[in-house]
Design a protein around this motif. Sequence first.
Motif, PDB file in Angstrom:
ATOM      1  N   ASP A 604     -11.530  25.119 -16.744  1.00  0.00           N
ATOM      2  CA  ASP A 604     -10.187  25.707 -16.718  1.00  0.00           C
ATOM      3  C   ASP A 604     -10.147  27.043 -17.453  1.00  0.00           C
ATOM      4  N   ARG A 605     -10.890  27.139 -18.547  1.00  0.00           N
ATOM      5  CA  ARG A 605     -10.877  28.417 -19.267  1.00  0.00           C
ATOM      6  C   ARG A 605     -11.519  29.509 -18.431  1.00  0.00           C
ATOM      7  N   LEU A 606     -12.571  29.174 -17.716  1.00  0.00           N
ATOM      8  CA  LEU A 606     -13.210  30.203 -16.880  1.00  0.00           C
ATOM      9  C   LEU A 606     -12.294  30.612 -15.728  1.00  0.00           C
ATOM     10  N   VAL A 607     -11.780  29.624 -15.014  1.00  0.00           N
ATOM     11  CA  VAL A 607     -10.977  29.982 -13.831  1.00  0.00           C
ATOM     12  C   VAL A 607      -9.654  30.617 -14.254  1.00  0.00           C
ATOM     13  N   LEU A 608      -9.031  30.079 -15.308  1.00  0.00           N
ATOM     14  CA  LEU A 608      -7.728  30.640 -15.699  1.00  0.00           C
ATOM     15  C   LEU A 608      -7.868  32.029 -16.328  1.00  0.00           C
ATOM     16  N   SER A 609      -9.042  32.347 -16.857  1.00  0.00           N
ATOM     17  CA  SER A 609      -9.226  33.726 -17.334  1.00  0.00           C
ATOM     18  C   SER A 609      -9.214  34.675 -16.130  1.00  0.00           C
ATOM     19  N   LEU A 610      -9.749  34.227 -15.009  1.00  0.00           N
ATOM     20  CA  LEU A 610      -9.667  35.032 -13.773  1.00  0.00           C
ATOM     21  C   LEU A 610      -8.210  35.135 -13.314  1.00  0.00           C
ATOM     22  N   VAL A 611      -7.521  34.002 -13.372  1.00  0.00           N
ATOM     23  CA  VAL A 611      -6.150  33.947 -12.857  1.00  0.00           C
ATOM     24  C   VAL A 611      -5.221  34.870 -13.646  1.00  0.00           C
ATOM     25  N   LEU A 648      -5.353  30.557  -5.483  1.00  0.00           N
ATOM     26  CA  LEU A 648      -4.957  29.305  -4.822  1.00  0.00           C
ATOM     27  C   LEU A 648      -5.232  28.115  -5.746  1.00  0.00           C
ATOM     28  N   TYR A 649      -6.315  28.220  -6.514  1.00  0.00           N
ATOM     29  CA  TYR A 649      -6.644  27.179  -7.504  1.00  0.00           C
ATOM     30  C   TYR A 649      -5.457  27.014  -8.464  1.00  0.00           C
ATOM     31  N   ALA A 650      -4.936  28.165  -8.927  1.00  0.00           N
ATOM     32  CA  ALA A 650      -3.790  28.118  -9.848  1.00  0.00           C
ATOM     33  C   ALA A 650      -2.561  27.549  -9.158  1.00  0.00           C
ATOM     34  N   ASP A 651      -2.349  27.968  -7.914  1.00  0.00           N
ATOM     35  CA  ASP A 651      -1.194  27.438  -7.164  1.00  0.00           C
ATOM     36  C   ASP A 651      -1.289  25.922  -7.023  1.00  0.00           C
ATOM     37  N   SER A 652      -2.515  25.439  -6.729  1.00  0.00           N
ATOM     38  CA  SER A 652      -2.670  23.992  -6.546  1.00  0.00           C
ATOM     39  C   SER A 652      -2.431  23.254  -7.853  1.00  0.00           C
ATOM     40  N   MET A 653      -2.803  23.895  -8.939  1.00  0.00           N
ATOM     41  CA  MET A 653      -2.598  23.267 -10.256  1.00  0.00           C
ATOM     42  C   MET A 653      -1.101  23.262 -10.605  1.00  0.00           C
ATOM     43  N   GLY A 654      -0.363  24.228 -10.051  1.00  0.00           N
ATOM     44  CA  GLY A 654       1.050  24.404 -10.392  1.00  0.00           C
ATOM     45  C   GLY A 654       1.151  25.423 -11.522  1.00  0.00           C
ATOM     46  N   LEU A 655       1.927  26.486 -11.325  1.00  0.00           N
ATOM     47  CA  LEU A 655       1.917  27.568 -12.332  1.00  0.00           C
ATOM     48  C   LEU A 655       2.557  27.138 -13.655  1.00  0.00           C
ATOM     49  N   PHE A 656       3.413  26.131 -13.593  1.00  0.00           N
ATOM     50  CA  PHE A 656       3.954  25.579 -14.848  1.00  0.00           C
ATOM     51  C   PHE A 656       2.791  25.038 -15.681  1.00  0.00           C
ATOM     52  N   ASN A 657       1.924  24.280 -15.020  1.00  0.00           N
ATOM     53  CA  ASN A 657       0.774  23.694 -15.731  1.00  0.00           C
ATOM     54  C   ASN A 657      -0.217  24.771 -16.160  1.00  0.00           C
ATOM     55  N   VAL A 658      -0.330  25.808 -15.344  1.00  0.00           N
ATOM     56  CA  VAL A 658      -1.237  26.914 -15.676  1.00  0.00           C
ATOM     57  C   VAL A 658      -0.771  27.578 -16.981  1.00  0.00           C
ATOM     58  N   GLU A 659       0.523  27.877 -17.023  1.00  0.00           N
ATOM     59  CA  GLU A 659       1.050  28.543 -18.218  1.00  0.00           C
ATOM     60  C   GLU A 659       0.866  27.661 -19.461  1.00  0.00           C
ATOM     61  N   ARG A 660       1.125  26.374 -19.277  1.00  0.00           N
ATOM     62  CA  ARG A 660       1.024  25.440 -20.386  1.00  0.00           C
ATOM     63  C   ARG A 660      -0.416  25.368 -20.901  1.00  0.00           C
ATOM     64  N   LEU A 685       6.925  33.305 -12.287  1.00  0.00           N
ATOM     65  CA  LEU A 685       6.717  32.389 -11.155  1.00  0.00           C
ATOM     66  C   LEU A 685       6.825  30.935 -11.610  1.00  0.00           C
ATOM     67  N   ALA A 686       6.243  30.653 -12.768  1.00  0.00           N
ATOM     68  CA  ALA A 686       6.300  29.279 -13.286  1.00  0.00           C
ATOM     69  C   ALA A 686       7.755  28.871 -13.523  1.00  0.00           C
ATOM     70  N   ALA A 687       8.530  29.797 -14.109  1.00  0.00           N
ATOM     71  CA  ALA A 687       9.935  29.478 -14.422  1.00  0.00           C
ATOM     72  C   ALA A 687      10.722  29.228 -13.141  1.00  0.00           C
ATOM     73  N   ASP A 688      10.381  29.958 -12.066  1.00  0.00           N
ATOM     74  CA  ASP A 688      11.108  29.798 -10.800  1.00  0.00           C
ATOM     75  C   ASP A 688      10.518  28.702  -9.913  1.00  0.00           C
ATOM     76  N   GLY A 689       9.476  28.055 -10.405  1.00  0.00           N
ATOM     77  CA  GLY A 689       8.836  27.006  -9.590  1.00  0.00           C
ATOM     78  C   GLY A 689       8.133  27.574  -8.368  1.00  0.00           C
ATOM     79  N   LYS A 690       7.672  28.829  -8.473  1.00  0.00           N
ATOM     80  CA  LYS A 690       7.033  29.465  -7.307  1.00  0.00           C
ATOM     81  C   LYS A 690       5.520  29.504  -7.455  1.00  0.00           C
ATOM     82  N   THR A 691       4.850  30.040  -6.433  1.00  0.00           N
ATOM     83  CA  THR A 691       3.387  30.149  -6.448  1.00  0.00           C
ATOM     84  C   THR A 691       2.975  31.601  -6.177  1.00  0.00           C
TER      85      THR A 691
END
Length: 693
Positions: A604-611, A648-660, A685-691
Amino acid sequence: MSATDYQTQGRLAVIRLQNPPVNGLGHPLRKGIVDGLDTANADAGVDAIILIGASGTFSGGADIREFNTPAMFAEPSLATVIDAIEASPKPVIAAIDGACMGGGLELALGCHYRIAKADAQIALPEVKLGLLPGAGGTQRLPRVIGLEAALNLIVSGSIVPAKQFKGTDLFDAMAGDDLLADAAAFAETVIGKTATLIRDIKVQHPEAEGFLMVAKNTVAAMSGHFPAPVKCVEAVAASVGKFDKGIATERKLFGELVNTPESKALRHAFFGERAASKITDVPKDTPTRQIEKVAVIGAGTMGGGITMNFLNAGIPVRLLEMKQEALDRGIATIRKNYEGRVKKGKLTEEKLEQRMALIHPTLSYDDLGDTDLVIEAVFEDMDVKRQVFEKLDAVMKPGAILASNTSTLDLNKIASFTQRPEDVVGLHFFSPANVMRLLEVVRGDKTADDVLVTVMKLGKTIRKLCVVAGVCDGFIGNRMVNKYVAQALAMLQEGALPQQVDKAVESIGFAMGPFRMSDLAGNDVGWYIRKRHYEEYPDMPRMPIADKLCEMGRFGQKTGAGWYKYVPGNRKPQPDPEVEQMILDTCQELGIERRTLSDDEIRDRLVLSLVNEGARILEDGIAQRASDIDMVYLNGYGFPLHLGGPMLYADSMGLFNVERRMRQFAALPGADAKFWEPAELVKTLAADGKTFN
Ligand code: NAI
């Protein structure tokens, strides 16, 4: 224009499919076919019905413009159309030429008879989108060409010429040049006869059960992270039993696949590639410039590979170097590369010579004046680029395009060395440039629209996937990868080892983890840049472990040692206790208490650093859309296709979860909290529930 055209011709009704470019089976076309059938069956003067493509192609399958819209599911569905054809009291003949693929082939299989031109293209390519043929294809095809042939076609998704199935029940006749005339003559012979429906044919195979079991195991072993190929086998296996039961199985399996993340990722890649070719703020009708002759400056690693792209497409290249030896070396490397392909049987000697003959070597800029595009691939040094672009400005004809392959330098500055910055563009190829599909097209502040459109078109000609990027350090791909590498190094300092980090991402399908990648590219490249940055920005965080590795002379594969050790002649990395000790010692010197990192955390740290950097790239307008970023990562950085790219990886995870998750990382002991501050775009995007996508 209506999607179908209905006409009678003597005793025959002819329904022409006309939904350009490939007669995609969109709702209006599906409805048009059923309406045509009903009209023909109600007309006492009609005795047979021909279905034919209006412009040299039968049907390429589903209409991709309908994907993800309600029209896709609107009745009549393709299954309804096929039911209507089968139930037609008058024989329906499919007259096939051009593409007959996916739903198009399923439609033909639903007809009472089929006549095809020998070169018509036959395929059920659904597996390439992580799906299976869902309108009876897995049940009808085995009944006409046999279990094995059908399985091969469905599992591979490959395209084969119709003549390959001549003599099977797939085709009742082969047509000559005049498809409609031959279909009409054939129709006359079947009027009044009762056709055998494909559904009523029994699948023949002496050892069906054993064959299918072996097939399933083989396919499972070959399909890696993708579930669709195995489901294709399961669906085809159901064709051995009763037809209706088989159709139900096919439908069930199709439903399962549509919702898999792997199919979503494949569809994302399919549409993402198409979207990448569109430049939002450039008018569609922008004219292109003519590119017939190309020049390449520098015959090194990149210049040679770039040249090969044009030779492969039959475009002559003036190749310029400073010295004869460098020119000879560069050309010898190109020849060696082609010879390798000849040895593998992928190229003929004749083609090799034809391609080599397209190179016009030169040491003089005066020879470049008649070329339409020049691509510079000289040393990565602003002064050298300045000299080259000043010379190019002096010799190139008006309207010629001046491109740079720079990977880190400011393209706007390079453009300013000329009197024609509007003609300057970045063409950032990836190494090896003759192999890698990605091409970042770098749009300078002053790059003209027609220059951009021209190079995008040319990119297609040389079979690249072009993605437009704005000017910044590293453009899209490398700007993100810098963060990814920084994160990988940070984890070494906290408790991980190179082999653990690499394995954590390789196990989910990455072509190569960050340390293997670095050993391949050369650890010294980053080291020189870091040393320059340490001087320029004294506050910059240091990377002591990476610096020490280079001080030990471990530059990677080229020196036989890097993050791993290498046995001469073998590229397989082997963990090295010496590196481990150096990491432990460095941590001790820095007073760091190491902890165990889980594979999940590493991933997650590797992919989310890209995101996070990808999100900033979107905020800055460096990339046009999130899917462009994903296309860069799928095609240039070995990001696993089944995950669809970092965004897309981040979208699948849900941006709320990404931010958290980012906030959790920021709170870890020794973490760089600034690094993990979520980008504004992630937060909104996370706040609006978007991707992103
Ligand atoms: P290289 O060192 O292999 O080749 C550079 C070539 O340019 C040498 O053959 C040199 O003789 C020639 N050259 C230097 N100055 C020249 C001049 N004034 N006129 C004519 N020829 C000249 O370097 P490489 O790796 O091919 O890189 C070239 C460019 O491509 C750089 O801007 C680099 O940043 C960029 N690039 C490199 C990638 C890589 O993976 N190596 C990837 C993408 C871009």
